[in-house]
Structures are given as C-alpha cells and as structure tokens.
Design a protein around this motif. Structure first.
Motif, PDB file in Angstrom:
ATOM      1  N   VAL A  44       0.651  -1.365   0.329  1.00  0.00           N
ATOM      2  CA  VAL A  44      -0.112  -0.565   0.540  1.00  0.00           C
ATOM      3  C   VAL A  44       0.636   1.247  -0.023  1.00  0.00           C
ATOM      4  O   VAL A  44       1.689   1.287   0.836  1.00  0.00           O
ATOM      5  CB  VAL A  44      -1.250  -0.011   1.079  1.00  0.00           C
ATOM      6  N   GLY A  45       0.983   2.158  -0.986  1.00  0.00           N
ATOM      7  CA  GLY A  45       1.835   3.154  -1.195  1.00  0.00           C
ATOM      8  C   GLY A  45       2.483   3.203  -1.835  1.00  0.00           C
ATOM      9  O   GLY A  45       3.169   4.303  -1.537  1.00  0.00           O
ATOM     10  N   GLN A  46       2.783   1.941  -2.679  1.00  0.00           N
ATOM     11  CA  GLN A  46       4.468   2.608  -2.804  1.00  0.00           C
ATOM     12  C   GLN A  46       4.259   2.311  -4.145  1.00  0.00           C
ATOM     13  O   GLN A  46       3.077   1.817  -4.947  1.00  0.00           O
ATOM     14  CB  GLN A  46       5.405   0.270  -2.538  1.00  0.00           C
ATOM     15  N   ARG A  58      -2.640 -11.638  -7.237  1.00  0.00           N
ATOM     16  CA  ARG A  58      -4.329 -10.563  -7.571  1.00  0.00           C
ATOM     17  C   ARG A  58      -4.688  -9.666  -5.733  1.00  0.00           C
ATOM     18  O   ARG A  58      -4.781  -8.321  -6.713  1.00  0.00           O
ATOM     19  CB  ARG A  58      -5.490 -10.954  -8.146  1.00  0.00           C
ATOM     20  N   PRO A  59      -5.062 -10.130  -5.397  1.00  0.00           N
ATOM     21  CA  PRO A  59      -5.066  -9.477  -4.277  1.00  0.00           C
ATOM     22  C   PRO A  59      -4.300  -8.369  -3.910  1.00  0.00           C
ATOM     23  O   PRO A  59      -4.142  -7.270  -3.059  1.00  0.00           O
ATOM     24  CB  PRO A  59      -5.600  -9.951  -3.263  1.00  0.00           C
ATOM     25  N   VAL A  60      -2.807  -8.652  -4.489  1.00  0.00           N
ATOM     26  CA  VAL A  60      -2.226  -8.390  -3.772  1.00  0.00           C
ATOM     27  C   VAL A  60      -1.192  -6.494  -4.302  1.00  0.00           C
ATOM     28  O   VAL A  60      -1.579  -5.371  -4.133  1.00  0.00           O
ATOM     29  CB  VAL A  60       0.022  -9.084  -3.334  1.00  0.00           C
ATOM     30  N   LEU A  61      -1.815  -7.449  -5.773  1.00  0.00           N
ATOM     31  CA  LEU A  61      -1.273  -6.117  -7.574  1.00  0.00           C
ATOM     32  C   LEU A  61      -2.400  -4.988  -7.220  1.00  0.00           C
ATOM     33  O   LEU A  61      -2.754  -4.047  -6.923  1.00  0.00           O
ATOM     34  CB  LEU A  61      -1.029  -7.051  -8.299  1.00  0.00           C
ATOM     35  N   GLU A  62      -4.357  -5.528  -7.291  1.00  0.00           N
ATOM     36  CA  GLU A  62      -5.224  -5.035  -6.591  1.00  0.00           C
ATOM     37  C   GLU A  62      -5.120  -4.200  -5.262  1.00  0.00           C
ATOM     38  O   GLU A  62      -5.278  -2.398  -5.791  1.00  0.00           O
ATOM     39  CB  GLU A  62      -6.448  -6.209  -6.112  1.00  0.00           C
ATOM     40  N   ALA A  66      -4.447   0.441  -6.303  1.00  0.00           N
ATOM     41  CA  ALA A  66      -5.182   0.924  -5.279  1.00  0.00           C
ATOM     42  C   ALA A  66      -3.978   2.669  -5.185  1.00  0.00           C
ATOM     43  O   ALA A  66      -5.272   3.101  -4.951  1.00  0.00           O
ATOM     44  CB  ALA A  66      -6.065   0.436  -4.864  1.00  0.00           C
ATOM     45  N   THR A  67      -3.445   2.071  -4.745  1.00  0.00           N
ATOM     46  CA  THR A  67      -3.210   3.306  -3.906  1.00  0.00           C
ATOM     47  C   THR A  67      -1.107   3.768  -4.917  1.00  0.00           C
ATOM     48  O   THR A  67      -0.776   4.175  -4.504  1.00  0.00           O
ATOM     49  CB  THR A  67      -2.120   2.844  -2.943  1.00  0.00           C
ATOM     50  N   GLY A  68      -1.089   3.780  -6.277  1.00  0.00           N
ATOM     51  CA  GLY A  68      -0.705   3.959  -7.130  1.00  0.00           C
ATOM     52  C   GLY A  68       0.956   3.118  -7.858  1.00  0.00           C
ATOM     53  O   GLY A  68       1.467   3.654  -8.231  1.00  0.00           O
ATOM     54  N   LEU A  69       0.575   2.083  -7.798  1.00  0.00           N
ATOM     55  CA  LEU A  69       1.473   0.893  -8.234  1.00  0.00           C
ATOM     56  C   LEU A  69       1.693   0.666  -9.034  1.00  0.00           C
ATOM     57  O   LEU A  69       0.739   1.191 -10.098  1.00  0.00           O
ATOM     58  CB  LEU A  69       1.122  -0.795  -7.625  1.00  0.00           C
ATOM     59  N   GLU A  70       1.957   1.090  -9.771  1.00  0.00           N
ATOM     60  CA  GLU A  70       3.208   0.965 -11.191  1.00  0.00           C
ATOM     61  C   GLU A  70       4.020  -0.274 -11.517  1.00  0.00           C
ATOM     62  O   GLU A  70       3.642  -0.473 -12.692  1.00  0.00           O
ATOM     63  CB  GLU A  70       3.876   2.278 -11.824  1.00  0.00           C
TER      64      GLU A  70
END
Length: 158
Positions: A44-46, A58-62, A66-70
């Motif tokens: 979260v936030g990374q 999938r849950p990790v990626l979602e 949602a908080t900006g992962l690229e």
C-alpha cells in the motif's frame, strides 16, 4: 524492498537514493518471504516494489494498484510467485533481472559434475562429522571410508 540480500546491503546505497529523493520502505520480513496478506499490507502506497520470493497475487496487485503501484521488479529471474495475468490486466509492469547468478549457478553445476564423477555424493557435510567422532573415540578405521583420489579434508587424506 523485500529481497533479503538487498535489504542486508541497503545501507551501502541509502545515501545515494536519499540524495535523489527516493524513499525506500523496508517491511519486516521474517523468514524467506512475505505471504499474500503481508504483501497486501506492505504494498500500500508504493510506486514500485523490488521483490524477493514474495507472493504477489491478484489481491496484492489490486491493493497496490489502488494506491499507485506502477511496477514490480523481481530480484532474480523467477517470476512464478507473481500473478502476471493480473498484473497485465491492471497495467502493472513486471520486470526480472536475467543473468543474475549465472556464473554462480554454473560454478555450482560444475561442482556437482565433479562430485558425481568422483563418486563423492553421500560423503558431504553429514558423514565427515560422523567419521571425525569415530576417529576421536578410537573407533575409526581407514577402511570406514571408500578411497577418494585427490580429496583432502582437515589435513587428512580421506
């Protein structure tokens, strides 16, 4: 950053990263890797993750998206712990580092070939202490070990 090897050496690069305005988050990793629930919290936030052998499903990626992962960068070549289909659907880039450990893996493979060619398998780290104990107790006989050619251990020919 969750890769244990990089975490151990992070202090060597911390000042350079800080000078470029790059903030690094290192979550606590007990053991070899983070499981899915631990990664959900850590991601979260990374904007990007340099991952070790963590579960990135999938849950990790979602949670990350949602908080900006690229992007996710896998330290090493194995990306089997990353849900690449979900990453593509979420437009999260996945990279690995091919060629890392190539020489080390080749060295290890060559050592295995020598081990097998000399018939040394089964005489590795486990039996030597057994023979050492027998030698110290006076129960060791040279015939306890099959002959080995050119192999020396503890200044005594095996």
């Amino acid at each position: 950053m969750t890769c244990g090897h990089l975490v151990r050496h992070f202090h060597r690069f911390a000042a350079d990263l800080d000078a470029h305005g790059i903030a690094v988050h290192i979550p606590p990793v007990e053991g070899q890797q983070l499981d899915s629930a631990e990664m959900v919290k850590a991601i979260v936030g990374q904007r990007l993750v340099i991952a070790g052998d963590d579960v990135i499903d999938r849950p990790v990626l979602e949670a990350g998206k949602a908080t900006g992962l690229e992007a996710i960068i896998k330290w090493g070549i194995g990306t089997d712990g990353i849900d690449k289909v979900a990453a593509a659907e979420l437009s999260i880039a996945v990279y690995n580092t091919p060629g890392v450990f190539s020489e080390e893996v080749a060295d290890c493979a060559a050592a295995y070939v020598v081990n097998l060619a000399r018939g040394l398998q089964g005489r590795g780290h486990l039996p030597v202490p057994v023979h050492r104990r027998r030698r110290r107790s006076g129960r060791h006989r040279p015939s306890d070990l099959p002959p080995a050619q050119g192999l020396w251990y503890d200044r005594a020919r095996l």
